[in-house]
Design a protein around this motif. Sequence first.
Motif, PDB file in Angstrom:
ATOM      1  N   SER A 435       0.826  -1.204   0.000  1.00 55.00           N
ATOM      2  CA  SER A 435       0.000   0.000   0.000  1.00 55.00           C
ATOM      3  C   SER A 435       0.857   1.250   0.000  1.00 55.00           C
ATOM      4  CB  SER A 435      -0.893   0.045   1.253  1.00 55.00           C
ATOM      5  OG  SER A 435      -1.773  -1.043   1.290  1.00 55.00           O
ATOM      6  N   TRP A 436       0.280   2.303  -0.561  1.00 51.01           N
ATOM      7  CA  TRP A 436       0.880   3.634  -0.442  1.00 51.01           C
ATOM      8  C   TRP A 436       0.214   4.361   0.719  1.00 51.01           C
ATOM      9  CZ3 TRP A 436       0.519   1.936  -5.681  1.00 51.01           C
ATOM     10  CH2 TRP A 436       1.726   1.995  -6.399  1.00 51.01           C
ATOM     11  N   TYR A 437       1.023   4.812   1.658  1.00 52.14           N
ATOM     12  CA  TYR A 437       0.548   5.603   2.801  1.00 52.14           C
ATOM     13  C   TYR A 437       1.268   6.952   2.773  1.00 52.14           C
ATOM     14  CZ  TYR A 437      -1.401   1.602   5.530  1.00 52.14           C
ATOM     15  OH  TYR A 437      -2.114   0.527   5.994  1.00 52.14           O
ATOM     16  N   VAL A 438       0.756   7.867   3.566  1.00 49.63           N
ATOM     17  CA  VAL A 438       1.460   9.137   3.763  1.00 49.63           C
ATOM     18  C   VAL A 438       1.197   9.608   5.184  1.00 49.63           C
ATOM     19  CG1 VAL A 438      -0.449  10.508   2.833  1.00 49.63           C
ATOM     20  CG2 VAL A 438       1.836  11.474   2.866  1.00 49.63           C
ATOM     21  N   GLY A 439       2.224  10.162   5.848  1.00 54.66           N
ATOM     22  CA  GLY A 439       2.047  10.647   7.216  1.00 54.66           C
ATOM     23  C   GLY A 439       3.364  10.646   7.970  1.00 54.66           C
ATOM     24  N   THR A 440       3.392  11.348   9.087  1.00 57.23           N
ATOM     25  CA  THR A 440       4.591  11.289   9.932  1.00 57.23           C
ATOM     26  C   THR A 440       4.793   9.884  10.475  1.00 57.23           C
ATOM     27  OG1 THR A 440       3.306  12.069  11.848  1.00 57.23           O
ATOM     28  CG2 THR A 440       4.516  13.730  10.591  1.00 57.23           C
ATOM     29  N   SER A 441       3.723   9.059  10.433  1.00 57.43           N
ATOM     30  CA  SER A 441       3.846   7.652  10.804  1.00 57.43           C
ATOM     31  C   SER A 441       4.826   6.917   9.904  1.00 57.43           C
ATOM     32  CB  SER A 441       2.484   6.956  10.708  1.00 57.43           C
ATOM     33  OG  SER A 441       1.639   7.314  11.760  1.00 57.43           O
ATOM     34  N   MET A 442       5.003   7.408   8.678  1.00 55.00           N
ATOM     35  CA  MET A 442       5.919   6.787   7.737  1.00 55.00           C
ATOM     36  C   MET A 442       7.316   7.381   7.853  1.00 55.00           C
ATOM     37  SD  MET A 442       2.774   6.200   6.899  1.00 55.00           S
ATOM     38  CE  MET A 442       2.958   4.697   7.883  1.00 55.00           C
ATOM     39  N   ALA A 443       7.434   8.562   8.437  1.00 57.70           N
ATOM     40  CA  ALA A 443       8.743   9.196   8.615  1.00 57.70           C
ATOM     41  C   ALA A 443       9.492   8.591   9.801  1.00 57.70           C
ATOM     42  CB  ALA A 443       8.568  10.702   8.806  1.00 57.70           C
ATOM     43  N   ALA A 444       8.800   8.386  10.904  1.00 55.58           N
ATOM     44  CA  ALA A 444       9.444   7.891  12.122  1.00 55.58           C
ATOM     45  C   ALA A 444      10.169   6.563  11.932  1.00 55.58           C
ATOM     46  CB  ALA A 444       8.416   7.786  13.251  1.00 55.58           C
TER      47      ALA A 444
END
Length: 499
Positions: A435-444
Amino acid sequence: MKKVLTVLLSVMLILGFVLPVQAADGQTNEETIPFTVVFKNSTLPGNMDKVIEDHGGELVYEIPEIGVVQVEAPASFAKHAMKHSSIQVASPSLVEKIPEVDSIPLETEGVNLEDAVLYEAYQWDIKRVTEDGNSFDLNTGNHDVVVGIIDTGIDLNHPDVQQNLLPGSKNFVPAGGIDGVDQSETGDITDVQDRNGHGTHVAGNIAGNGAILGVAPDTGFRAYRVFGAEGGAYSAWIMKAIVEAANDGVDVINMSLGGIYIKGQIWYTDPATGERMKMGNDVAEYVAYMRAAKYAEKKGALIVTSAGNDGLNASNKKEVLEFANEQYGPLGYEFVGAGFYTPASLPNVVTVSATGPNDELSVYSNYGPGFIDVAAPGGDLKLYNEYMENGNFDEYLNNRLFEQEFNLSSVPTVEYSYNEDGQIVDYTYTGPGYSWYVGTSMAAPKVSAVAALLFAEHEGATPKKVKNLLQQSAEDIGKKGKDKYFGHGLSSAYRALMH
């Protein structure tokens, strides 16, 4: 096997308060209100059960290592409990939520999913952190260094994360889940299967090794599941997971989650009666998080957490408070005091903001001087918002523009069963997917992976040393020097290993 690619906006943030339940006669059934209780000592007193019972409470969850329990009690519990000599603070318990979002499945039947094919085609974010894979020639991690992922669990059948999943993962979701109706939730401590997708996506960012690659593709990890299919968890479950992960000897704890905590006063207006009730000071959850984080640090674990996705200056406590009142005012709540994002505001964690494909701050990312330590690619929504606002979102999807700004990683594919109230009562696992996600959840998790590589390079390093190395090795982007958007700069696995 049919694989599914999904576009999903991942916004893991903010709290849902549990409201007093109304009885049939319109009166408030006070026994349903959960409270978090922090004792003055970091251990539970021998007479804890009696203390709780004497104030009308019933023990439902405990974290003995940090002197914290969750109880169900009348609304007046906090006022009376605060007078007891062994209790430091008691406040209404909070629920951290993953908001429901739409997903767009894209079938990839027949696509060749050989090693690293999706990395080569789509993972601009992982390439940015690894400098086009150059860091892989220096260190890819090992199973002696372990990342603990506190999230929605892990897809036990996904080929891209299986080889780095270590024994000892744990579940902290009790029977019934957050709503008490999920039949798949039995309270089994070994049930870490991801019903949501978020945790497996995070794991792929850290240690994916297959069609996708993570930043540290040979690093070991364990899953500490605190969220069910519906994406809700009491903070007590999360703090328990922090303690357990630390006890298990993990080196890094990834927390792509968070919420707003109020240091001040909470008021609740009963919509049925109009009665305005004083619900206590919400400092209990913050104190408990402080203890859990310090406990983890003493055990040798570094916590890495996401900054949040509200586009706020999180250092401005008034701005955060106003945002909380905007969100929860319609539910009858009013907050007075100062607002803090937690665990992101804790002093001994690494807080990560999100960047887009051009090293700009993502439009949704929280920021703030002294709040952000480093940044990492979390994807952006600029094109997404532009096409949505202009009414041509189909064009955005048809031209696959999300590939340019979202982050691709591993997920399970699941189907849900609902009751008449729209609550999830069961799920069916249909197979691994992406899946493609986006968010600071993906940065951490990208920073968690870099931290794991640093622990591997510097045997015996303390959490404080690794945090300093993360900051010192970050690539300065934006305004010269440390700034409110990116902290010390963009986290880079290559620069960290060369530092």
